[in-house]
Design an enzyme around this catalytic site. Structure first.
Site, PDB file in Angstrom:
ATOM      1  CG  ASP A  70      -0.405  -0.137   2.510  1.00 20.10           C
ATOM      2  OD1 ASP A  70       0.831  -0.177   2.606  1.00 20.10           O
ATOM      3  OD2 ASP A  70      -1.167  -0.185   3.514  1.00 20.10           O
ATOM      4  CB  SER A  71       4.577   1.679  -0.229  1.00 20.86           C
ATOM      5  OG  SER A  71       4.757   0.560  -1.070  1.00 20.86           O
TER       6      SER A  71
ATOM      7  CG  ASP B 150       0.489  -4.081   2.091  1.00 23.24           C
ATOM      8  OD1 ASP B 150       0.692  -4.936   2.969  1.00 23.24           O
ATOM      9  OD2 ASP B 150       1.287  -3.158   1.844  1.00 23.24           O
TER      10      ASP B 150
ATOM     11  CE  LYS C  83       3.301  -5.913   3.835  1.00 25.14           C
ATOM     12  NZ  LYS C  83       2.907  -4.721   4.626  1.00 25.14           N
TER      13      LYS C  83
ATOM     14  CD  GLU D  40       0.811  -1.619   8.022  1.00 25.93           C
ATOM     15  OE1 GLU D  40       0.577  -0.791   8.915  1.00 25.93           O
ATOM     16  OE2 GLU D  40       1.242  -1.300   6.889  1.00 25.93           O
TER      17      GLU D  40
ATOM     18  CD  GLU E  15       8.362  -0.368   7.157  1.00 28.52           C
ATOM     19  OE1 GLU E  15       7.332  -1.055   6.949  1.00 28.52           O
ATOM     20  OE2 GLU E  15       8.570   0.718   6.604  1.00 28.52           O
TER      21      GLU E  15
END
Ligand code: KIV
Length: 267
Positions: free
Chosen positions: A42-43, A85, A114, A116, A183
């Protein structure tokens, strides 16, 4: 690439080289260059859309970019393991919401999703994995909670926070996660987490070189990132002739452990 092969790489300490990808052309180049895994991160909110965070990215946008990447990989070696993501707001409401969101990404062609965070995510990860959805966790600097974290900065420096992260990593593994992005955490901690997990491979970014693998944002490793680059980023295009060669050099450097340089790791 399949899950069994990824787990074998982790078991035999063969490094996993992952890059982010957002479109078909660059995904095909990365696949040809021998990247083991591609992450539709999602960057993309930042590198493709010019936003200041990942928070505005929608599930539909993630599905669109996933489809593009899948097409690119299929047109090349068709080897890379594809992770997508789950964007902010697509799994926080309920387990049912999470499986509906994961379904959209799997139908777009992703092999794994993925998400978070630790603790509260255990239930969600277990719900997904029991239903056959493969999951990658993400701990440390979790960009979807950037405002709560007070910015893009190193996480879990203190002992208590480090112990909590280790516990959360073990819980995610127990819940069924097979990959875990770490990260911006201290290298000793990411090493400890990697050693503590057997069924779950760790993928580091700004976390030293003792993880099972590495990931970089593609724009950053091609020297195309705008704004201040974190210290751990290396520009692989600088000394190589073209994008595919730069990606090949990245894969080599991850595999032979010359990237990232642990001596240069600042935390
Ligand atoms: O969104 C993303 O690109 C990521 C990587 C930086 C791990 O989550």
């Amino acid at each position: 690439m399949n899950l069994h092969q990824l787990m074998q790489m982790h078991a035999h300490d063969e490094k996993i080289a992952m890059l982010t990808a957002y479109d078909a052309t660059f995904a095909a180049l990365a696949d040809r260059a021998g990247v083991d895994s591609l992450l539709i991160g999602d960057s993309l909110g930042m590198v493709c859309q010019g936003q200041s965070s990942t928070l505005s990215v929608t599930l539909q946008e993630m599905a669109y970019h996933t489809q593009c990447v899948v097409k690119g990989v299929q047109s090349a070696q068709n080897k890379a393991w594809i992770v997508a993501d789950m964007p902010f707001g697509s799994y926080q409401v309920s387990k049912e919401q999470a499986i509906q969101s994961a379904t959209v990404l799997l139908q777009a062609g992703a092999h794994m999703v993925k998400l978070e965070g630790g603790g509260w995510t255990n239930e969600v990860v277990q719900f997904l994995t029991e239903r056959g959805v493969l999951v990658c966790g993400h701990l440390g600097l979790t960009p979807q909670t950037v405002h709560a974290l007070g910015g893009y900065k190193v996480q879990a420096r203190e002992d208590r926070a480090a112990q909590l992260l280790l516990k959360q990593a073990q819980e995610l593994e127990q819940a069924g996660a097979h990959l875990l992005v770490l990260e911006m955490v201290p290298k000793d901690l990411s090493h400890q987490v990697t050693q503590a997990l057997t069924q779950c491979a760790t993928i580091g970014i700004g976390a030293g070189n003792m993880t099972s693998g590495q990931v970089l944002v593609m724009h950053d490793m091609l020297g195309a990132g705008i704004g201040k680059m974190p210290k751990f980023v290396r520009n692989f295009l600088k000394d190589h002739d073209g994008v595919e060669e730069a990606m090949r050099a990245y894969v080599r450097a991850v595999k032979d452990r010359t990237f990232p340089d642990n001596e240069l790791h600042a935390w």
